[in-house]
Motif scaffolding. Structure first.
Motif, PDB file in Angstrom:
ATOM      1  N   ASN A  70       0.834  -1.161  -0.071  1.00  0.00           N
ATOM      2  CA  ASN A  70       0.066   0.177  -0.058  1.00  0.00           C
ATOM      3  C   ASN A  70       0.700   1.322  -0.045  1.00  0.00           C
ATOM      4  OD1 ASN A  70      -1.726   2.093   0.839  1.00  0.00           O
ATOM      5  ND2 ASN A  70      -3.107   0.518   1.383  1.00  0.00           N
ATOM      6  N   PRO A  71       0.489   2.197  -0.908  1.00  0.00           N
ATOM      7  CA  PRO A  71       1.479   3.345  -0.979  1.00  0.00           C
ATOM      8  C   PRO A  71       1.559   4.203   0.225  1.00  0.00           C
ATOM      9  CG  PRO A  71       0.190   2.938  -3.092  1.00  0.00           C
ATOM     10  CD  PRO A  71      -0.277   2.228  -1.933  1.00  0.00           C
ATOM     11  N   ALA A  72       0.647   4.305   0.965  1.00  0.00           N
ATOM     12  CA  ALA A  72       0.513   5.004   2.173  1.00  0.00           C
ATOM     13  C   ALA A  72       1.528   4.514   3.198  1.00  0.00           C
ATOM     14  CB  ALA A  72      -1.003   4.981   2.949  1.00  0.00           C
ATOM     15  N   ALA A  73       1.639   3.296   3.327  1.00  0.00           N
ATOM     16  CA  ALA A  73       2.259   2.543   4.125  1.00  0.00           C
ATOM     17  C   ALA A  73       4.068   2.841   3.777  1.00  0.00           C
ATOM     18  CB  ALA A  73       2.218   1.083   4.103  1.00  0.00           C
ATOM     19  N   LEU A  74       4.189   2.953   2.550  1.00  0.00           N
ATOM     20  CA  LEU A  74       5.465   3.128   2.084  1.00  0.00           C
ATOM     21  C   LEU A  74       6.203   4.742   2.114  1.00  0.00           C
ATOM     22  CD1 LEU A  74       5.275   1.019  -1.296  1.00  0.00           C
ATOM     23  CD2 LEU A  74       6.614   0.470   0.679  1.00  0.00           C
ATOM     24  N   LEU A  75       5.076   5.582   2.200  1.00  0.00           N
ATOM     25  CA  LEU A  75       5.280   6.978   2.554  1.00  0.00           C
ATOM     26  C   LEU A  75       4.823   7.365   3.995  1.00  0.00           C
ATOM     27  CD1 LEU A  75       4.126   8.030  -1.182  1.00  0.00           C
ATOM     28  CD2 LEU A  75       6.767   7.845  -0.280  1.00  0.00           C
ATOM     29  N   PRO A  76       5.577   7.251   4.929  1.00  0.00           N
ATOM     30  CA  PRO A  76       5.155   7.778   6.348  1.00  0.00           C
ATOM     31  C   PRO A  76       4.339   9.137   6.421  1.00  0.00           C
ATOM     32  CG  PRO A  76       7.359   6.629   6.354  1.00  0.00           C
ATOM     33  CD  PRO A  76       6.892   7.030   4.561  1.00  0.00           C
ATOM     34  N   GLU A  77       4.939   9.988   5.539  1.00  0.00           N
ATOM     35  CA  GLU A  77       4.301  11.365   5.594  1.00  0.00           C
ATOM     36  C   GLU A  77       2.745  11.372   5.162  1.00  0.00           C
ATOM     37  OE1 GLU A  77       5.405  14.180   6.852  1.00  0.00           O
ATOM     38  OE2 GLU A  77       6.982  12.662   7.684  1.00  0.00           O
ATOM     39  N   ALA A  78       2.452  10.597   4.363  1.00  0.00           N
ATOM     40  CA  ALA A  78       1.149  10.123   3.757  1.00  0.00           C
ATOM     41  C   ALA A  78       0.188   9.788   4.978  1.00  0.00           C
ATOM     42  CB  ALA A  78       1.179   9.385   2.715  1.00  0.00           C
ATOM     43  N   VAL A  79       0.502   8.943   5.651  1.00  0.00           N
ATOM     44  CA  VAL A  79      -0.134   8.210   6.899  1.00  0.00           C
ATOM     45  C   VAL A  79      -0.491   9.303   7.723  1.00  0.00           C
ATOM     46  CG1 VAL A  79      -0.197   6.670   8.851  1.00  0.00           C
ATOM     47  CG2 VAL A  79       0.929   6.027   6.741  1.00  0.00           C
ATOM     48  N   LYS A  80       0.369  10.210   8.154  1.00  0.00           N
ATOM     49  CA  LYS A  80      -0.088  11.527   9.048  1.00  0.00           C
ATOM     50  C   LYS A  80      -1.213  12.162   8.326  1.00  0.00           C
ATOM     51  CE  LYS A  80       4.776  12.353  10.758  1.00  0.00           C
ATOM     52  NZ  LYS A  80       5.749  13.122  10.559  1.00  0.00           N
ATOM     53  N   GLY A  81      -1.420  12.626   7.088  1.00  0.00           N
ATOM     54  CA  GLY A  81      -2.187  13.424   6.404  1.00  0.00           C
ATOM     55  C   GLY A  81      -3.521  12.343   6.346  1.00  0.00           C
ATOM     56  N   ILE A  82      -3.503  11.195   6.064  1.00  0.00           N
ATOM     57  CA  ILE A  82      -4.472  10.291   6.292  1.00  0.00           C
ATOM     58  C   ILE A  82      -5.220  10.264   7.638  1.00  0.00           C
ATOM     59  CG2 ILE A  82      -5.385   7.737   5.941  1.00  0.00           C
ATOM     60  CD1 ILE A  82      -3.105   7.641   3.575  1.00  0.00           C
ATOM     61  N   ASN A  83      -4.380  10.071   8.535  1.00  0.00           N
ATOM     62  CA  ASN A  83      -4.792  10.084  10.066  1.00  0.00           C
ATOM     63  C   ASN A  83      -5.724  11.220  10.331  1.00  0.00           C
ATOM     64  OD1 ASN A  83      -3.918   7.411  10.369  1.00  0.00           O
ATOM     65  ND2 ASN A  83      -2.182   7.905  11.081  1.00  0.00           N
ATOM     66  N   LEU A  84      -5.197  12.475   9.833  1.00  0.00           N
ATOM     67  CA  LEU A  84      -5.827  13.599  10.394  1.00  0.00           C
ATOM     68  C   LEU A  84      -7.149  13.686   9.700  1.00  0.00           C
ATOM     69  CD1 LEU A  84      -2.963  16.260   9.846  1.00  0.00           C
ATOM     70  CD2 LEU A  84      -3.953  15.584  11.987  1.00  0.00           C
ATOM     71  N   LEU A  85      -7.144  13.132   8.383  1.00  0.00           N
ATOM     72  CA  LEU A  85      -8.693  13.211   7.557  1.00  0.00           C
ATOM     73  C   LEU A  85      -9.593  12.261   8.366  1.00  0.00           C
ATOM     74  CD1 LEU A  85      -7.510  12.754   3.767  1.00  0.00           C
ATOM     75  CD2 LEU A  85      -8.725  14.857   4.758  1.00  0.00           C
ATOM     76  N   TYR A  86      -8.827  11.212   8.734  1.00  0.00           N
ATOM     77  CA  TYR A  86      -9.868  10.245   9.433  1.00  0.00           C
ATOM     78  C   TYR A  86     -10.448  10.851  10.668  1.00  0.00           C
ATOM     79  CZ  TYR A  86     -11.284   5.888  11.794  1.00  0.00           C
ATOM     80  OH  TYR A  86     -11.986   4.905  12.524  1.00  0.00           O
ATOM     81  N   LYS A  87      -9.412  11.536  11.543  1.00  0.00           N
ATOM     82  CA  LYS A  87      -9.961  11.977  12.674  1.00  0.00           C
ATOM     83  C   LYS A  87     -10.872  13.075  12.497  1.00  0.00           C
ATOM     84  CE  LYS A  87      -7.826  14.384  16.739  1.00  0.00           C
ATOM     85  NZ  LYS A  87      -6.718  14.789  17.592  1.00  0.00           N
ATOM     86  N   ALA A  88     -10.666  14.127  11.675  1.00  0.00           N
ATOM     87  CA  ALA A  88     -11.523  15.229  11.319  1.00  0.00           C
ATOM     88  C   ALA A  88     -12.962  14.507  10.903  1.00  0.00           C
ATOM     89  CB  ALA A  88     -10.921  16.072  10.118  1.00  0.00           C
ATOM     90  N   ALA A  89     -13.185  13.504  10.049  1.00  0.00           N
ATOM     91  CA  ALA A  89     -14.439  12.844   9.529  1.00  0.00           C
ATOM     92  C   ALA A  89     -15.040  12.179  10.816  1.00  0.00           C
ATOM     93  CB  ALA A  89     -14.229  11.915   8.547  1.00  0.00           C
ATOM     94  N   HIS A  90     -14.391  11.875  11.845  1.00  0.00           N
ATOM     95  CA  HIS A  90     -14.920  11.202  12.690  1.00  0.00           C
ATOM     96  C   HIS A  90     -14.896  12.073  14.243  1.00  0.00           C
ATOM     97  CE1 HIS A  90     -13.798   7.715  10.320  1.00  0.00           C
ATOM     98  NE2 HIS A  90     -14.884   6.843  11.078  1.00  0.00           N
ATOM     99  N   SER A  91     -14.999  13.443  14.089  1.00  0.00           N
ATOM    100  CA  SER A  91     -14.741  14.240  15.226  1.00  0.00           C
ATOM    101  C   SER A  91     -16.121  15.003  15.224  1.00  0.00           C
ATOM    102  CB  SER A  91     -13.636  15.043  15.313  1.00  0.00           C
ATOM    103  OG  SER A  91     -13.747  15.782  14.289  1.00  0.00           O
ATOM    104  N   ALA A  92     -16.978  15.035  14.331  1.00  0.00           N
ATOM    105  CA  ALA A  92     -17.971  15.953  14.093  1.00  0.00           C
ATOM    106  C   ALA A  92     -19.231  15.521  14.617  1.00  0.00           C
ATOM    107  CB  ALA A  92     -18.378  16.095  12.448  1.00  0.00           C
ATOM    108  N   GLY A  93     -19.418  14.227  15.284  1.00  0.00           N
ATOM    109  CA  GLY A  93     -20.605  13.821  16.021  1.00  0.00           C
ATOM    110  C   GLY A  93     -21.475  13.022  15.062  1.00  0.00           C
ATOM    111  N   LEU A  94     -21.051  12.747  13.826  1.00  0.00           N
ATOM    112  CA  LEU A  94     -21.821  11.846  13.073  1.00  0.00           C
ATOM    113  C   LEU A  94     -21.840  10.497  13.468  1.00  0.00           C
ATOM    114  CD1 LEU A  94     -23.384  12.216  10.485  1.00  0.00           C
ATOM    115  CD2 LEU A  94     -21.282  11.677   9.238  1.00  0.00           C
ATOM    116  N   ALA A  95     -22.906   9.924  13.605  1.00  0.00           N
ATOM    117  CA  ALA A  95     -22.874   8.275  13.960  1.00  0.00           C
ATOM    118  C   ALA A  95     -21.973   7.423  13.515  1.00  0.00           C
ATOM    119  CB  ALA A  95     -24.322   7.650  13.926  1.00  0.00           C
TER     120      ALA A  95
END
Length: 150
Positions: free
Chosen positions: A7-32
């Motif tokens: 997986n390219p994200a696993a090969l590029l550690p900087e990408a993982v940081k951005g992906i984790n931020l997107l995940y956190k943002a989407a899951h922090s708005a109170g949506l079920a």
């Protein structure tokens, strides 16, 4: 199926940081979480991303989702297993995933249906999560990530 590469994200550690931020943002708005999982699974089904369909279904089951709902996601319009809010989210996910299928990719009636059920921040999270799912789907389909490997 054999993956073309890790997986390219696993090969590029900087990408993982951005992906984790997107995940956190989407899951922090109170949506079920169940709503986020439903749209993830539906978009992944449309895109034919076996890795995301597999991981999404497993995550839903681990979160306590019923088999009836899990098995019916692809045919959500023909069942009574989903709430009106979930139906609006699923319809938005389908439209935002199939952008090239119509001249107005996300017509007002689809957006307005979602807006009746979700606050502005929840809608933002929903749109962000649908886009993030499509991002994952495109990476996994391009590199042929097999199901069960995530």
């Amino acid at each position: 199926m054999q993956a073309r590469m890790n997986n390219p994200a696993a090969l590029l550690p900087e990408a993982v940081k951005g992906i984790n931020l997107l995940y956190k943002a989407a899951h922090s708005a109170g949506l079920a979480k169940s709503t986020l999982e439903l749209v993830h699974l539906r978009a992944s089904q449309i895109n034919g991303c076996s890795a995301c369909v597999d991981s999404g279904a497993r995550s839903m089951r681990a979160s306590g989702e019923t088999d009836e709902r899990l098995f019916a996601v692809a045919a959500w319009r023909e069942t009574d297993y989903f709430t009106d809010a979930e139906r609006a989210a699923l319809e938005l996910a389908e439209a935002a995933t199939r952008l090239a299928d119509r001249p107005d990719p996300v017509p007002d009636h689809i957006w307005e249906a979602a807006a009746k059920h979700f606050s502005e921040s929840e809608l933002a999270a929903l749109v962000l999560w649908i886009a993030t799912t499509n991002f994952f789907n495109r990476i996994n389909a391009t590199t042929r990530q097999p199901a069960g490997q995530n």
